[in-house]
Design a protein around this motif. Sequence first.
Motif, PDB file in Angstrom:
ATOM      1  N   SER A  40       0.824  -1.201   0.000  1.00 28.16           N
ATOM      2  CA  SER A  40       0.000   0.000   0.000  1.00 28.16           C
ATOM      3  C   SER A  40       0.865   1.260   0.000  1.00 28.16           C
ATOM      4  CB  SER A  40      -0.924  -0.004   1.216  1.00 28.16           C
ATOM      5  OG  SER A  40      -0.170   0.030   2.389  1.00 28.16           O
ATOM      6  N   ARG A  41       0.274   2.325  -0.550  1.00 30.77           N
ATOM      7  CA  ARG A  41       0.970   3.611  -0.564  1.00 30.77           C
ATOM      8  C   ARG A  41       0.853   4.273   0.792  1.00 30.77           C
ATOM      9  NH1 ARG A  41      -1.950   6.435  -4.978  1.00 30.77           N
ATOM     10  NH2 ARG A  41      -1.833   8.121  -3.487  1.00 30.77           N
ATOM     11  N   GLN A  42       1.911   4.994   1.160  1.00 32.41           N
ATOM     12  CA  GLN A  42       1.866   5.736   2.420  1.00 32.41           C
ATOM     13  C   GLN A  42       0.968   6.945   2.276  1.00 32.41           C
ATOM     14  OE1 GLN A  42       5.757   6.958   3.662  1.00 32.41           O
ATOM     15  NE2 GLN A  42       6.213   5.007   4.595  1.00 32.41           N
ATOM     16  N   ARG A  43       0.254   7.248   3.358  1.00 32.89           N
ATOM     17  CA  ARG A  43      -0.549   8.462   3.372  1.00 32.89           C
ATOM     18  C   ARG A  43       0.378   9.639   3.630  1.00 32.89           C
ATOM     19  NH1 ARG A  43      -5.731   7.691   7.105  1.00 32.89           N
ATOM     20  NH2 ARG A  43      -4.173   7.533   8.749  1.00 32.89           N
ATOM     21  N   SER A  44      -0.001  10.800   3.138  1.00 32.97           N
ATOM     22  CA  SER A  44       0.808  12.002   3.350  1.00 32.97           C
ATOM     23  C   SER A  44       0.724  12.423   4.819  1.00 32.97           C
ATOM     24  CB  SER A  44       0.311  13.142   2.456  1.00 32.97           C
ATOM     25  OG  SER A  44      -0.936  13.617   2.923  1.00 32.97           O
ATOM     26  N   MET A  45       1.727  13.171   5.256  1.00 33.84           N
ATOM     27  CA  MET A  45       1.726  13.660   6.642  1.00 33.84           C
ATOM     28  C   MET A  45       0.500  14.533   6.899  1.00 33.84           C
ATOM     29  SD  MET A  45       3.890  12.389   8.662  1.00 33.84           S
ATOM     30  CE  MET A  45       4.046  13.486  10.051  1.00 33.84           C
ATOM     31  N   GLU A  46       0.070  15.287   5.906  1.00 36.69           N
ATOM     32  CA  GLU A  46      -1.113  16.131   6.075  1.00 36.69           C
ATOM     33  C   GLU A  46      -2.344  15.270   6.369  1.00 36.69           C
ATOM     34  OE1 GLU A  46      -3.791  19.453   3.690  1.00 36.69           O
ATOM     35  OE2 GLU A  46      -1.990  18.652   2.738  1.00 36.69           O
ATOM     36  N   VAL A  47      -2.498  14.179   5.655  1.00 36.43           N
ATOM     37  CA  VAL A  47      -3.632  13.277   5.880  1.00 36.43           C
ATOM     38  C   VAL A  47      -3.504  12.623   7.251  1.00 36.43           C
ATOM     39  CG1 VAL A  47      -4.730  11.127   5.106  1.00 36.43           C
ATOM     40  CG2 VAL A  47      -4.058  12.871   3.431  1.00 36.43           C
ATOM     41  N   ILE A  48      -2.306  12.163   7.592  1.00 36.21           N
ATOM     42  CA  ILE A  48      -2.071  11.516   8.892  1.00 36.21           C
ATOM     43  C   ILE A  48      -2.400  12.473  10.031  1.00 36.21           C
ATOM     44  CG2 ILE A  48      -0.287  10.585  10.422  1.00 36.21           C
ATOM     45  CD1 ILE A  48       1.088   9.499   7.845  1.00 36.21           C
ATOM     46  N   GLU A  49      -1.915  13.707   9.937  1.00 39.74           N
ATOM     47  CA  GLU A  49      -2.101  14.690  11.005  1.00 39.74           C
ATOM     48  C   GLU A  49      -3.561  15.101  11.180  1.00 39.74           C
ATOM     49  OE1 GLU A  49       0.750  17.631   9.794  1.00 39.74           O
ATOM     50  OE2 GLU A  49       2.377  16.621  10.867  1.00 39.74           O
ATOM     51  N   ASN A  50      -4.405  14.798  10.201  1.00 38.29           N
ATOM     52  CA  ASN A  50      -5.820  15.138  10.294  1.00 38.29           C
ATOM     53  C   ASN A  50      -6.712  13.920  10.481  1.00 38.29           C
ATOM     54  OD1 ASN A  50      -5.799  18.085   9.963  1.00 38.29           O
ATOM     55  ND2 ASN A  50      -4.871  17.605   8.001  1.00 38.29           N
ATOM     56  N   SER A  51      -6.107  12.747  10.650  1.00 39.24           N
ATOM     57  CA  SER A  51      -6.870  11.512  10.808  1.00 39.24           C
ATOM     58  C   SER A  51      -7.164  11.243  12.279  1.00 39.24           C
ATOM     59  CB  SER A  51      -6.074  10.327  10.260  1.00 39.24           C
ATOM     60  OG  SER A  51      -5.898  10.462   8.881  1.00 39.24           O
ATOM     61  N   GLU A  52      -8.333  10.664  12.523  1.00 38.17           N
ATOM     62  CA  GLU A  52      -8.666  10.278  13.899  1.00 38.17           C
ATOM     63  C   GLU A  52      -7.846   9.061  14.312  1.00 38.17           C
ATOM     64  OE1 GLU A  52     -12.438   9.043  16.748  1.00 38.17           O
ATOM     65  OE2 GLU A  52     -12.791   9.357  14.608  1.00 38.17           O
ATOM     66  N   TYR A  53      -7.670   8.122  13.380  1.00 35.06           N
ATOM     67  CA  TYR A  53      -6.925   6.890  13.654  1.00 35.06           C
ATOM     68  C   TYR A  53      -5.712   6.780  12.756  1.00 35.06           C
ATOM     69  CZ  TYR A  53     -10.872   5.235  16.386  1.00 35.06           C
ATOM     70  OH  TYR A  53     -11.852   5.105  17.340  1.00 35.06           O
ATOM     71  N   VAL A  54      -4.636   6.206  13.304  1.00 39.96           N
ATOM     72  CA  VAL A  54      -3.412   5.988  12.544  1.00 39.96           C
ATOM     73  C   VAL A  54      -2.895   4.576  12.797  1.00 39.96           C
ATOM     74  CG1 VAL A  54      -2.719   8.421  12.518  1.00 39.96           C
ATOM     75  CG2 VAL A  54      -1.988   6.968  14.406  1.00 39.96           C
ATOM     76  N   THR A  55      -2.006   4.131  11.931  1.00 41.31           N
ATOM     77  CA  THR A  55      -1.356   2.832  12.108  1.00 41.31           C
ATOM     78  C   THR A  55      -0.098   3.018  12.941  1.00 41.31           C
ATOM     79  OG1 THR A  55       0.049   3.072  10.164  1.00 41.31           O
ATOM     80  CG2 THR A  55      -2.140   2.088   9.819  1.00 41.31           C
ATOM     81  N   ILE A  56       0.507   1.927  13.351  1.00 38.67           N
ATOM     82  CA  ILE A  56       1.743   2.017  14.116  1.00 38.67           C
ATOM     83  C   ILE A  56       2.856   2.643  13.266  1.00 38.67           C
ATOM     84  CG2 ILE A  56       2.563  -0.318  13.594  1.00 38.67           C
ATOM     85  CD1 ILE A  56       3.501  -0.448  16.589  1.00 38.67           C
ATOM     86  N   GLY A  57       2.863   2.334  11.976  1.00 44.17           N
ATOM     87  CA  GLY A  57       3.854   2.937  11.079  1.00 44.17           C
ATOM     88  C   GLY A  57       3.697   4.443  10.993  1.00 44.17           C
ATOM     89  N   GLU A  58       2.449   4.909  11.009  1.00 47.24           N
ATOM     90  CA  GLU A  58       2.203   6.349  10.981  1.00 47.24           C
ATOM     91  C   GLU A  58       2.586   6.988  12.314  1.00 47.24           C
ATOM     92  OE1 GLU A  58      -1.294   6.165   7.595  1.00 47.24           O
ATOM     93  OE2 GLU A  58      -1.871   6.113   9.711  1.00 47.24           O
ATOM     94  N   LEU A  59       2.402   6.262  13.419  1.00 50.93           N
ATOM     95  CA  LEU A  59       2.862   6.773  14.721  1.00 50.93           C
ATOM     96  C   LEU A  59       4.377   6.918  14.739  1.00 50.93           C
ATOM     97  CD1 LEU A  59       0.748   5.038  17.525  1.00 50.93           C
ATOM     98  CD2 LEU A  59       0.862   7.467  16.968  1.00 50.93           C
ATOM     99  N   VAL A  60       5.075   6.010  14.073  1.00 48.53           N
ATOM    100  CA  VAL A  60       6.535   6.116  13.957  1.00 48.53           C
ATOM    101  C   VAL A  60       6.883   7.456  13.314  1.00 48.53           C
ATOM    102  CG1 VAL A  60       8.562   5.206  12.740  1.00 48.53           C
ATOM    103  CG2 VAL A  60       6.997   3.633  13.885  1.00 48.53           C
ATOM    104  N   ARG A  61       6.186   7.788  12.239  1.00 47.13           N
ATOM    105  CA  ARG A  61       6.446   9.044  11.531  1.00 47.13           C
ATOM    106  C   ARG A  61       6.095  10.262  12.377  1.00 47.13           C
ATOM    107  NH1 ARG A  61       3.575   8.494   5.918  1.00 47.13           N
ATOM    108  NH2 ARG A  61       4.601  10.483   5.527  1.00 47.13           N
ATOM    109  N   LEU A  62       5.023  10.173  13.160  1.00 46.60           N
ATOM    110  CA  LEU A  62       4.581  11.297  13.980  1.00 46.60           C
ATOM    111  C   LEU A  62       5.471  11.536  15.197  1.00 46.60           C
ATOM    112  CD1 LEU A  62       0.720  10.679  13.970  1.00 46.60           C
ATOM    113  CD2 LEU A  62       1.897  12.646  12.962  1.00 46.60           C
ATOM    114  N   THR A  63       6.036  10.462  15.765  1.00 43.30           N
ATOM    115  CA  THR A  63       6.746  10.577  17.045  1.00 43.30           C
ATOM    116  C   THR A  63       8.258  10.416  16.942  1.00 43.30           C
ATOM    117  OG1 THR A  63       6.522   8.210  17.503  1.00 43.30           O
ATOM    118  CG2 THR A  63       4.744   9.663  18.286  1.00 43.30           C
TER     119      THR A  63
END
Length: 85
Positions: free
Chosen positions: A2-25
């Motif tokens: 699967s394609r990664q979601r953009s940081m803008e989409v991640i930062e506006n999402s209610e739920y994220v995956t563990i991989g997206e949490l890696v990017r956020l934190t």
Amino acid sequence: MSRQRSMEVIENSEYVTIGELVRLTNLRYSTLKYYTEEGMLPFEQAEENLTRRYKREQSVVRIQRIKDLRQAGKSISEIKGILKE
């Protein structure tokens, strides 16, 4: 794959995956997986594909609290106790 979601989409999402949490934190995947397995980082499991989903805002705040407690010299056991309070 699967394609990664953009940081803008991640930062506006209610739920994220563990991989997206890696990017956020900026923490390692293995660290977040450990926190999850130790019950320190709550998640919800999507029925259809068994993917763990984390509430973005709540998880980022909790991860920062864990980081702060680790920097203060607290052990994982002590942190688990503090988080249950």
